[in-house]
Design a protein around this motif. Sequence first.
Motif, PDB file in Angstrom:
ATOM      1  N   ARG A 165       0.488  15.120  -4.795  1.00 44.83           N
ATOM      2  CA  ARG A 165       1.321  14.733  -3.654  1.00 44.83           C
ATOM      3  C   ARG A 165       2.014  13.405  -3.949  1.00 44.83           C
ATOM      4  O   ARG A 165       1.417  12.480  -4.479  1.00 44.83           O
ATOM      5  CB  ARG A 165       0.498  14.633  -2.381  1.00 44.83           C
ATOM      6  CG  ARG A 165       0.067  16.008  -1.895  1.00 44.83           C
ATOM      7  CD  ARG A 165      -0.613  15.939  -0.577  1.00 44.83           C
ATOM      8  NE  ARG A 165      -1.849  15.169  -0.703  1.00 44.83           N
ATOM      9  CZ  ARG A 165      -2.624  14.836   0.307  1.00 44.83           C
ATOM     10  NH1 ARG A 165      -2.309  15.196   1.514  1.00 44.83           N
ATOM     11  NH2 ARG A 165      -3.723  14.148   0.114  1.00 44.83           N
ATOM     12  N   MET A 166       3.267  13.334  -3.587  1.00 41.77           N
ATOM     13  CA  MET A 166       4.097  12.182  -3.901  1.00 41.77           C
ATOM     14  C   MET A 166       3.667  10.933  -3.134  1.00 41.77           C
ATOM     15  O   MET A 166       3.334  11.006  -1.955  1.00 41.77           O
ATOM     16  CB  MET A 166       5.546  12.524  -3.572  1.00 41.77           C
ATOM     17  CG  MET A 166       6.528  11.538  -4.058  1.00 41.77           C
ATOM     18  SD  MET A 166       8.159  12.297  -4.001  1.00 41.77           S
ATOM     19  CE  MET A 166       9.098  10.985  -4.714  1.00 41.77           C
ATOM     20  N   LEU A 167       3.724   9.800  -3.814  1.00 42.48           N
ATOM     21  CA  LEU A 167       3.474   8.508  -3.185  1.00 42.48           C
ATOM     22  C   LEU A 167       4.805   7.900  -2.764  1.00 42.48           C
ATOM     23  O   LEU A 167       5.800   8.000  -3.489  1.00 42.48           O
ATOM     24  CB  LEU A 167       2.779   7.558  -4.166  1.00 42.48           C
ATOM     25  CG  LEU A 167       1.402   7.966  -4.653  1.00 42.48           C
ATOM     26  CD1 LEU A 167       0.878   6.931  -5.647  1.00 42.48           C
ATOM     27  CD2 LEU A 167       0.436   8.124  -3.497  1.00 42.48           C
ATOM     28  N   TRP A 168       4.790   7.258  -1.620  1.00 42.92           N
ATOM     29  CA  TRP A 168       6.000   6.645  -1.058  1.00 42.92           C
ATOM     30  C   TRP A 168       5.753   5.169  -0.795  1.00 42.92           C
ATOM     31  O   TRP A 168       4.647   4.764  -0.435  1.00 42.92           O
ATOM     32  CB  TRP A 168       6.392   7.336   0.246  1.00 42.92           C
ATOM     33  CG  TRP A 168       6.795   8.750   0.043  1.00 42.92           C
ATOM     34  CD1 TRP A 168       5.964   9.847   0.028  1.00 42.92           C
ATOM     35  CD2 TRP A 168       8.103   9.239  -0.217  1.00 42.92           C
ATOM     36  NE1 TRP A 168       6.696  10.981  -0.218  1.00 42.92           N
ATOM     37  CE2 TRP A 168       8.014  10.641  -0.371  1.00 42.92           C
ATOM     38  CE3 TRP A 168       9.346   8.628  -0.325  1.00 42.92           C
ATOM     39  CZ2 TRP A 168       9.128  11.436  -0.625  1.00 42.92           C
ATOM     40  CZ3 TRP A 168      10.455   9.423  -0.570  1.00 42.92           C
ATOM     41  CH2 TRP A 168      10.335  10.810  -0.721  1.00 42.92           C
ATOM     42  N   ARG A 191       9.980   3.889  -7.517  1.00 36.14           N
ATOM     43  CA  ARG A 191      11.370   3.395  -7.491  1.00 36.14           C
ATOM     44  C   ARG A 191      11.560   2.285  -6.471  1.00 36.14           C
ATOM     45  O   ARG A 191      12.680   1.898  -6.154  1.00 36.14           O
ATOM     46  CB  ARG A 191      12.321   4.561  -7.219  1.00 36.14           C
ATOM     47  CG  ARG A 191      12.152   5.624  -8.325  1.00 36.14           C
ATOM     48  CD  ARG A 191      13.261   6.539  -8.523  1.00 36.14           C
ATOM     49  NE  ARG A 191      14.510   5.900  -8.900  1.00 36.14           N
ATOM     50  CZ  ARG A 191      15.678   6.545  -8.809  1.00 36.14           C
ATOM     51  NH1 ARG A 191      15.726   7.784  -8.364  1.00 36.14           N
ATOM     52  NH2 ARG A 191      16.783   5.945  -9.176  1.00 36.14           N
ATOM     53  N   ARG A 192      10.468   1.745  -5.965  1.00 34.43           N
ATOM     54  CA  ARG A 192      10.553   0.732  -4.908  1.00 34.43           C
ATOM     55  C   ARG A 192      11.306  -0.526  -5.345  1.00 34.43           C
ATOM     56  O   ARG A 192      12.094  -1.082  -4.574  1.00 34.43           O
ATOM     57  CB  ARG A 192       9.170   0.390  -4.358  1.00 34.43           C
ATOM     58  CG  ARG A 192       8.212  -0.237  -5.345  1.00 34.43           C
ATOM     59  CD  ARG A 192       6.774  -0.222  -4.813  1.00 34.43           C
ATOM     60  NE  ARG A 192       5.832  -0.853  -5.711  1.00 34.43           N
ATOM     61  CZ  ARG A 192       5.286  -0.284  -6.780  1.00 34.43           C
ATOM     62  NH1 ARG A 192       5.614   0.973  -7.093  1.00 34.43           N
ATOM     63  NH2 ARG A 192       4.435  -0.939  -7.542  1.00 34.43           N
ATOM     64  N   GLU A 226      -7.157   3.777  -2.825  1.00 34.14           N
ATOM     65  CA  GLU A 226      -7.277   3.781  -4.288  1.00 34.14           C
ATOM     66  C   GLU A 226      -7.837   5.115  -4.783  1.00 34.14           C
ATOM     67  O   GLU A 226      -7.393   5.645  -5.790  1.00 34.14           O
ATOM     68  CB  GLU A 226      -8.181   2.643  -4.760  1.00 34.14           C
ATOM     69  CG  GLU A 226      -7.536   1.281  -4.718  1.00 34.14           C
ATOM     70  CD  GLU A 226      -6.453   1.095  -5.774  1.00 34.14           C
ATOM     71  OE1 GLU A 226      -6.527   1.731  -6.848  1.00 34.14           O
ATOM     72  OE2 GLU A 226      -5.530   0.316  -5.518  1.00 34.14           O
ATOM     73  N   ASP A 227      -8.810   5.655  -4.067  1.00 35.20           N
ATOM     74  CA  ASP A 227      -9.446   6.909  -4.468  1.00 35.20           C
ATOM     75  C   ASP A 227      -8.522   8.111  -4.336  1.00 35.20           C
ATOM     76  O   ASP A 227      -8.746   9.145  -4.946  1.00 35.20           O
ATOM     77  CB  ASP A 227     -10.705   7.173  -3.623  1.00 35.20           C
ATOM     78  CG  ASP A 227     -11.767   6.114  -3.841  1.00 35.20           C
ATOM     79  OD1 ASP A 227     -11.750   5.465  -4.906  1.00 35.20           O
ATOM     80  OD2 ASP A 227     -12.609   5.941  -2.942  1.00 35.20           O
ATOM     81  N   VAL A 255       0.849  -1.192   0.000  1.00 30.09           N
ATOM     82  CA  VAL A 255       0.000   0.000   0.000  1.00 30.09           C
ATOM     83  C   VAL A 255       0.888   1.246   0.000  1.00 30.09           C
ATOM     84  O   VAL A 255       1.731   1.413   0.884  1.00 30.09           O
ATOM     85  CB  VAL A 255      -0.931   0.019   1.236  1.00 30.09           C
ATOM     86  CG1 VAL A 255      -1.766   1.285   1.282  1.00 30.09           C
ATOM     87  CG2 VAL A 255      -1.798  -1.225   1.264  1.00 30.09           C
ATOM     88  N   PRO A 256       0.713   2.143  -0.987  1.00 32.80           N
ATOM     89  CA  PRO A 256       1.511   3.371  -0.982  1.00 32.80           C
ATOM     90  C   PRO A 256       1.163   4.254   0.211  1.00 32.80           C
ATOM     91  O   PRO A 256       0.074   4.153   0.779  1.00 32.80           O
ATOM     92  CB  PRO A 256       1.148   4.046  -2.299  1.00 32.80           C
ATOM     93  CG  PRO A 256      -0.065   3.391  -2.794  1.00 32.80           C
ATOM     94  CD  PRO A 256      -0.210   2.076  -2.107  1.00 32.80           C
ATOM     95  N   LYS A 257       2.100   5.113   0.559  1.00 33.70           N
ATOM     96  CA  LYS A 257       1.960   6.016   1.713  1.00 33.70           C
ATOM     97  C   LYS A 257       2.102   7.463   1.244  1.00 33.70           C
ATOM     98  O   LYS A 257       2.652   7.746   0.196  1.00 33.70           O
ATOM     99  CB  LYS A 257       3.048   5.737   2.753  1.00 33.70           C
ATOM    100  CG  LYS A 257       3.269   4.284   3.112  1.00 33.70           C
ATOM    101  CD  LYS A 257       2.096   3.655   3.776  1.00 33.70           C
ATOM    102  CE  LYS A 257       2.397   2.185   4.099  1.00 33.70           C
ATOM    103  NZ  LYS A 257       1.200   1.406   4.211  1.00 33.70           N
TER     104      LYS A 257
END
Length: 135
Positions: free
Chosen positions: A71-74, A122-123, A64-65, A27-29
Amino acid sequence: MGIAGSAPGLTDLRALLAALDPAVDPVPKRFIHVSHDRARERMAEALMMFREDEGTTLIVDVTEDDRSGDRMLWACITLRVQSSLTAVGMMAAVSAALAKRGIPCNPVSAFLHDHIFVPWDRRDEALDALSHLTP
């Protein structure tokens, strides 16, 4: 769990690097900055909270929404080796391995494990860099 007299976990850098065992949370943060009052309202959803003079930073799951926007996903990579809070050099080695590939990272140390936040896209590259760390 009570407060321990000394931090549990490994402290030997060679042993730590040999046993990193990184895993990516699927799950992205997002890192968000909110007022101290707003932080109290959002504590239940926070993976991490850090209070600064200017407000509170929360790390939260992205639904998901909520994956669109600017904003960047981590990605949260958990280093599953049980590291001591008193260990020296592990986070420096991890950060250096990622820096060699131009991957930004934001480390968070918890009581038993360390967690590295890298850009979501880039994970896989970050995991590859960590898999090539040698003790």
